[in-house]
Each structure stands twice: as structure tokens, then as C-alpha cells.
Design a protein around this motif. Sequence first.
Motif, mmCIF file in Angstrom:
data_model
loop_
_atom_site.group_PDB
_atom_site.id
_atom_site.type_symbol
_atom_site.label_atom_id
_atom_site.label_comp_id
_atom_site.label_asym_id
_atom_site.label_seq_id
_atom_site.Cartn_x
_atom_site.Cartn_y
_atom_site.Cartn_z
ATOM 1 N N ILE A 53 5.420 -35.229 -62.047
ATOM 2 C CA ILE A 53 6.141 -35.249 -60.768
ATOM 3 C C ILE A 53 6.752 -36.637 -60.565
ATOM 4 C CG2 ILE A 53 5.831 -35.195 -58.229
ATOM 5 C CD1 ILE A 53 3.431 -33.283 -58.707
ATOM 6 N N ILE A 54 7.977 -36.699 -60.047
ATOM 7 C CA ILE A 54 8.540 -37.993 -59.613
ATOM 8 C C ILE A 54 9.044 -37.832 -58.182
ATOM 9 C CG2 ILE A 54 10.143 -39.895 -60.096
ATOM 10 C CD1 ILE A 54 10.430 -38.867 -62.961
ATOM 11 N N LEU A 55 8.571 -38.714 -57.291
ATOM 12 C CA LEU A 55 8.986 -38.672 -55.887
ATOM 13 C C LEU A 55 9.932 -39.843 -55.596
ATOM 14 C CD1 LEU A 55 5.481 -38.017 -54.242
ATOM 15 C CD2 LEU A 55 7.171 -36.319 -55.013
ATOM 16 N N PHE A 56 10.988 -39.550 -54.841
ATOM 17 C CA PHE A 56 11.969 -40.568 -54.461
ATOM 18 C C PHE A 56 12.051 -40.641 -52.941
ATOM 19 C CE2 PHE A 56 14.248 -41.123 -58.528
ATOM 20 C CZ PHE A 56 13.864 -39.980 -59.221
ATOM 21 N N GLY A 57 12.259 -41.823 -52.403
ATOM 22 C CA GLY A 57 12.530 -41.954 -50.973
ATOM 23 C C GLY A 57 13.887 -41.337 -50.658
ATOM 24 N N GLY A 58 13.970 -40.637 -49.533
ATOM 25 C CA GLY A 58 15.239 -39.998 -49.161
ATOM 26 C C GLY A 58 16.154 -40.958 -48.429
ATOM 27 N N THR A 59 16.323 -42.143 -48.975
ATOM 28 C CA THR A 59 17.250 -43.127 -48.415
ATOM 29 C C THR A 59 18.655 -42.795 -48.929
ATOM 30 O OG1 THR A 59 16.968 -44.471 -50.353
ATOM 31 C CG2 THR A 59 15.467 -44.913 -48.528
ATOM 32 N N ALA A 60 19.649 -43.509 -48.425
ATOM 33 C CA ALA A 60 21.014 -43.266 -48.912
ATOM 34 C C ALA A 60 21.055 -43.473 -50.422
ATOM 35 C CB ALA A 60 21.996 -44.203 -48.204
ATOM 36 N N GLN A 61 20.382 -44.536 -50.877
ATOM 37 C CA GLN A 61 20.383 -44.814 -52.310
ATOM 38 C C GLN A 61 19.621 -43.739 -53.091
ATOM 39 O OE1 GLN A 61 18.023 -47.987 -54.602
ATOM 40 N NE2 GLN A 61 19.652 -49.143 -53.610
ATOM 41 N N GLY A 62 18.454 -43.359 -52.578
ATOM 42 C CA GLY A 62 17.618 -42.370 -53.254
ATOM 43 C C GLY A 62 18.305 -41.016 -53.348
ATOM 44 N N ARG A 63 19.061 -40.671 -52.311
ATOM 45 C CA ARG A 63 19.730 -39.374 -52.295
ATOM 46 C C ARG A 63 20.944 -39.332 -53.223
ATOM 47 N NH1 ARG A 63 19.434 -36.068 -47.720
ATOM 48 N NH2 ARG A 63 21.629 -36.314 -47.255
ATOM 49 N N SER A 64 21.387 -40.489 -53.675
ATOM 50 C CA SER A 64 22.467 -40.539 -54.647
ATOM 51 C C SER A 64 21.897 -40.617 -56.065
ATOM 52 C CB SER A 64 23.338 -41.767 -54.349
ATOM 53 O OG SER A 64 24.211 -42.053 -55.400
ATOM 54 N N PHE A 65 20.742 -41.270 -56.166
ATOM 55 C CA PHE A 65 20.113 -41.533 -57.465
ATOM 56 C C PHE A 65 19.331 -40.321 -57.993
ATOM 57 C CE2 PHE A 65 16.446 -44.028 -59.565
ATOM 58 C CZ PHE A 65 17.070 -44.006 -60.802
ATOM 59 N N ARG A 114 9.842 -49.433 -47.575
ATOM 60 C CA ARG A 114 8.489 -48.993 -47.204
ATOM 61 C C ARG A 114 8.252 -47.503 -47.449
ATOM 62 N NH1 ARG A 114 6.011 -53.494 -45.377
ATOM 63 N NH2 ARG A 114 4.071 -52.356 -45.639
ATOM 64 N N VAL A 115 9.330 -46.718 -47.565
ATOM 65 C CA VAL A 115 9.124 -45.298 -47.870
ATOM 66 C C VAL A 115 8.367 -45.163 -49.197
ATOM 67 C CG1 VAL A 115 11.345 -44.955 -49.078
ATOM 68 C CG2 VAL A 115 10.258 -43.024 -47.970
ATOM 69 N N SER A 116 8.547 -46.146 -50.079
ATOM 70 C CA SER A 116 7.854 -46.098 -51.377
ATOM 71 C C SER A 116 6.343 -46.099 -51.178
ATOM 72 C CB SER A 116 8.250 -47.302 -52.233
ATOM 73 O OG SER A 116 9.628 -47.551 -52.169
ATOM 74 N N TRP A 117 5.868 -46.911 -50.218
ATOM 75 C CA TRP A 117 4.408 -46.977 -49.988
ATOM 76 C C TRP A 117 3.920 -45.676 -49.361
ATOM 77 C CZ3 TRP A 117 4.787 -50.368 -53.224
ATOM 78 C CH2 TRP A 117 5.394 -51.616 -53.055
ATOM 79 N N GLU A 118 4.733 -45.118 -48.471
ATOM 80 C CA GLU A 118 4.343 -43.830 -47.867
ATOM 81 C C GLU A 118 4.191 -42.762 -48.955
ATOM 82 O OE1 GLU A 118 6.907 -44.675 -43.752
ATOM 83 O OE2 GLU A 118 7.517 -43.077 -45.098
ATOM 84 N N LEU A 119 5.091 -42.815 -49.931
ATOM 85 C CA LEU A 119 5.039 -41.808 -51.002
ATOM 86 C C LEU A 119 3.822 -42.007 -51.897
ATOM 87 C CD1 LEU A 119 8.792 -41.434 -52.011
ATOM 88 C CD2 LEU A 119 7.438 -40.096 -50.406
ATOM 89 N N ILE A 120 3.407 -43.274 -52.069
ATOM 90 C CA ILE A 120 2.179 -43.508 -52.849
ATOM 91 C C ILE A 120 1.000 -42.844 -52.144
ATOM 92 C CG2 ILE A 120 0.521 -45.280 -53.575
ATOM 93 C CD1 ILE A 120 2.894 -47.083 -54.241
ATOM 94 N N GLY A 121 0.965 -42.955 -50.808
ATOM 95 C CA GLY A 121 -0.102 -42.306 -50.044
ATOM 96 C C GLY A 121 -0.135 -40.809 -50.308
ATOM 97 N N TYR A 146 8.915 -43.473 -57.431
ATOM 98 C CA TYR A 146 9.964 -44.431 -57.746
ATOM 99 C C TYR A 146 10.026 -45.437 -56.597
ATOM 100 C CZ TYR A 146 14.548 -46.545 -57.985
ATOM 101 O OH TYR A 146 15.570 -47.464 -57.994
ATOM 102 N N ILE A 147 9.809 -46.715 -56.927
ATOM 103 C CA ILE A 147 9.811 -47.750 -55.894
ATOM 104 C C ILE A 147 11.240 -48.251 -55.722
ATOM 105 C CG2 ILE A 147 8.843 -49.982 -55.155
ATOM 106 C CD1 ILE A 147 6.632 -48.037 -55.643
ATOM 107 N N GLU A 148 11.823 -47.930 -54.579
ATOM 108 C CA GLU A 148 13.180 -48.418 -54.323
ATOM 109 C C GLU A 148 13.103 -49.848 -53.797
ATOM 110 O OE1 GLU A 148 15.782 -45.852 -52.034
ATOM 111 O OE2 GLU A 148 16.702 -47.608 -51.109
#
Lengths: 263, 395
Positions: B162-174, B87-94, B77-79
Motif C-alpha cells: 500500500i502507498i498513501l499520499f496526502g491529498g494536497t494539491a501536489q499529492g493529487r497531481s503526483f 503534516r498530513v504525512s504524519w497523520e497518514l503514518i498514524g 509518501y512524505i510530502e
Amino acid sequence: MNIITCIKQVPASSKVEVDPETGVLIRDGNNVKMNPYDLYALETAYQVKSMSEECRIHSVTMGPPSAKSVLEEALYMGSDEATLISDRRFAGADVLATAYTLSQLIEHIHDYELIICGKQTTDGDTAQVGPEIAEFLSIPHVPYVKEIIDVKDKTILVRSAYDDYDELVEVAFPCLITVEKGLNVPRLPSYKRRIEKQDYKIKTVTMRNLKDKNPDNYGLNGSPTQVDEIFPPTKRTDSIKIEGSSDELSKSIVEILQESRFL
Amino acid sequence: MGYIKINQEKITKEIAQELIDVCPFNAFDYIDSNLSVNSGCKICKICVKKGPVGTCELVEEKKEKIDKTKYKGIVVYIEQRNNIAHRVSWELIGKAKELALKTKEPVYAVVVGNNVSKIAEEALRFGVDKIYVYEDDIYEDFNVEIYTNVLSEFYDKHQVNIILFGGTAQGRSFAPRVAARLKTGLTADCTMLDITDEGDLLQIRPAFGGNIMAKINTPNHRPQLATIRYKMFNEPELITPNGEIVHEDSTNIKKETSIKLLETYEKPQVSDISDAEIIIALGRAFKKKKDLDLIEPLRKRLNAELACTRPLIENGWFDARKQIGLSGRTVKPKLIINLGISGAVQFIEGMKESELIISVNNDEHNKLFDISHYSIHGDIFEVLPKLNDLLDQIL
């Protein structure tokens, strides 16, 4: 207005370790306390109560019978009602099953406009249960609330803290908010309240009292995630320990920094 | 799946006490010569493995197994905010690409917003096979209710694994909202991801609020969801794009919400410790604000960023964005010097990837020493003044 606060009993110490030989968890004592974030959730509820007419606060927790002690604390702080939801069929619940159980309890309580949770617990640290409860109840949620700006008839205005920005949002009741540490100064349980509440009997709810009585939806059965193994964090094998007088130690630090070209 | 069954005929007072002692969760109650398991039980099976033989057993209940072959694709999921991807989104793509090598699945991205075509192109350069784009005026600002409708629609249509989310404030709520909608598991703040022998997503994170790690999986539910903090993984190399941008129709996705965003306040920029190359991290040994003066010579000399653990944030000495740890920022600097930090797993998981770790502490059993390259056993209030004298002497 009716407010529900969700609170939790957590281990008082974070000194939990796993014995690498036997795989057994070693806890430093069996002391428990109220999740620190929940104190702010309770105080938020009491402050909202002081801002609105005819407001009742109902504190709830899920856990073993001994978790009643956090409900007593809440009653002595200022909650009007308290309910424990406990059933051995809830054992092994992960986030989804926990949130589902609490949402069933909240539907059982039925009357509410606002649900307040702490941002997270200190034992799970996931911050997920609040939002999942809201989803199960099909109501909106606002996380990380750092200030209650206004309480209106049908809405509440709050300011939330995200990583690099804050948001001011207005959300309609019924809704759930999770609150940050430090948005207020939680009051202490009072002796006066203790006397007032001494005849109050904390209610206990089990799975049989809930609308959904299917055991497949609770506890381990209702938990999609499963803990396969627990293990101690990895250690470095090449770690170098340096002992000596503070003169020698400071010299070593300078040498390390010079060798690695930071000085 | 199942529960712990106690064989009552084998229970004596002594055996009951033995089981009570072995259980880390106080889940046994021994009342009137009857031992029972209460709801504190986490089915960790320690009583089965380590308790007196034959007293406890795990009764497994048969559950219908899902057909896992029907779910394909690892999704990131690209936040985005103001049409800039986090940028956490790109790390997760890796990481997704690494996992996909093992599961032989495509890697997808999904983005929700308004005018996000630049982000879609960027995602292709990071190497996704497809990016699904949901665009509408109403998606301009993140709204947890509306965005959950979108992701739920996306999953219903594509049945991904599988769906990966960035653990940002927004991601942790979403992410929890999505997990509850899809009635599936979600593991927060994973520090490692892998694939199990059974082909499930292996999620590793600290557990039980202590110095232990847990291996978690989602054996019989799809999709498998996880959040991962920023800077936990590396960004992948850019490639010549060969993936596809898929514009999805969002006409029929519900757009009602009872959350009204009235205003956004940007926090004043503070230098971000996530990007710092040299960090000096301070812990609760610093009791008085004046003690901070002691580190100034070293900080200046190294041109280091200061960071800290949670207690110093709570003291109000530092901005919350200076906190290292899973509930703060993850850092991987070239050098980190930890001063007077006790080394909770929360902190360690947030900095253990640093290239050179030097820790000074007067407690030799301090957990941070286990992962430090150099563990200096001494009192910071004695070592730092000497160190400052030495720094004065060398040019």
C-alpha cells in the motif's frame, strides 16, 4: 498547432441518493450537462488559438452515444473537430481504464501539441484523469493552471495554483494542462457557429479503431479498483432538532453555547 | 470483472422500461425490440439485483489472481517543501500503523528531496519501521516527472502493498502519475480506510457526485494507492525512535524533465481554518455581501474564524483557502456553526469530525441536520438579528 480538449458529460444535478432499504440509486431527473470545469478548458483552447497561427482544436469525449451533445456544444463554442469514443466494452471503467482509453484515442488522433482538460469533473471529483492520460502518453502535465502567460513555438508558460503558493513553469510541447475554474470567461455556443457546423459529422471511435485492441485493458476488465458497495452517509442518532419561533430559536442557540461554555 | 448480459428472450417492452427506470446511469438503450447496454454502464449490478428476475446477469470473466503474499509494507509518501514535511504525512503514518496492526505488516515512509535528514528523523519519532530516503540536488524542488521516476523505482525494488499520499494539491497531481506508471488503482480523497476480510485496503469516499458513499477496493493489483486530505486523521503519539533510516542510491534514476520551474510565489498567509478551534461556516443562503454583516456580532463574541462553501468562493467573497469540504479544507474544530448551508456530501465529509456541530437552516430535510448535534430549523435572516439582540444583552 493542434490542441485536444478532453470534455465530459456529467449529471446536471448532484442530488443523488441511495435508498437505504433497497440500495437503489435515486437520481433527481436524468438531466445532463457539460462538466463546468471543461467550459474553462475549451475557452483556454480558443484563447490559445487566438494567440497562435494556424491552430486547430479537437474536442473529445468518452461516454455513451448520447454524450455527443457535449461535443456539439463544443463545436458551437468554437472547436474545429469533435470525436466521441464509445464502446460497450468501456463500461465500468475506473480512472485508470478511462485515462488509458482516452490516451489510446489521443494516440489515434496522433497530431497534437497541447492537451487541455478541466481540473476535475463534478461527478467524480478526483482530478486524476488528466495526469494519468499524460503519464500514459509519456508527456509532462501541469495541473491547476490559473493563467496562460505565453505561448511560444515549442513551449508554453503557465501559472498554477497550489495550496499555499503559485508556480510559474515553462513546459515543452507536447504536454497536458488542467485548468482551474475562473481563469477566463467561457463563451456561449453561438448561433453563427451552429450554422457553420451544421453539416459537420462528429466522428465516433470504438475499441476496434484503437492500436491496443485487447479488451482486457478497457472497461471493468481494465479497472484495478472496484466499487463493492454504495451506502448513504452515516447519520447521528443523538441529533437534537429544535423548532420554534425565531425568538425561541435564538434563545436556544445562546443556551447551547452557554452550556458548552463557548459564551 | 465481467459485463452485464441481457437475456433477450425475456425482454418485453414493459420489462425494458422497468430496467431503464432502475438504472441510475441511463445505460440501457431499447431500440427495435432489442435492449442493449451502452458504455454508460458502471456495472453497479443494480439491474441484476433489483431488475425483473433473470433478465440481466453479471458474466464474470476469470482472471489470473496475483500472489498477494509477495507484497509487504504499508508506505506513507512524505510530502516535503523547503525541507519541511507536510503534516498530513504524519497523520497518514498514524493511520498506516492502525492498518498494519490488522495486516501484520511493517510501516514504511519514503521521502524525496535534498537535505531531508531532519524529516527522516522526525518520521522515526512518529513510529515508522523504516524510512527510505532519496536525496539529490535535482530533487530540491518537486517535479512530477522526476519524482514519479523515483517512486516507480522504489516500488520496483521493494514491492510494497500500500502507498498513501496526502491529498494536497501536489499529492493529487503526483499520485495519479504514479498510479498510471505502475498500472494500478488509485482512490482520491478517501474519508475512511480499513482492511477488508480478504486483506485488501478498503477505501471509502463520496461517489457519483451525490450524497452517497462508496466502498472501493483494489482486489487484484498492487500496490494499492489512495490519497487522503489533510486533517482527516489524527497524528500519532511520538515515540522513542526504534526504526531505521535507509539511504537509497538514486544514481540510475532518470532525471530528465521538460517542465522548468521558473518562479514560485508564496500566497499571503491567511489564518488557516484547518487549525481553527471555533468556526462559523456560511452557505449559499447568503445572497448579498452585505448579509455577512449579520454574523459579525456572533463572530466577534466567539472569536471565531469564518469559513464557507464553494458558491461563496465563486462569488469572490472569500479566499479559496476558506472553503470547507473535500475540494477545500477539512476541519475539526471544537465548535462549528453552519448557517444556511445545504449540506452537500462534499462539505459534510470536510467537517463532520467537528466536536460540536450546530446548524441553522430553513429546510428541515437539509442533509446537514443528519450529522449535526443541534439542528435549528429556522430562517437565518430571522434568527440572526434576534440572536444579535440577545448577545447584546448578555455580558
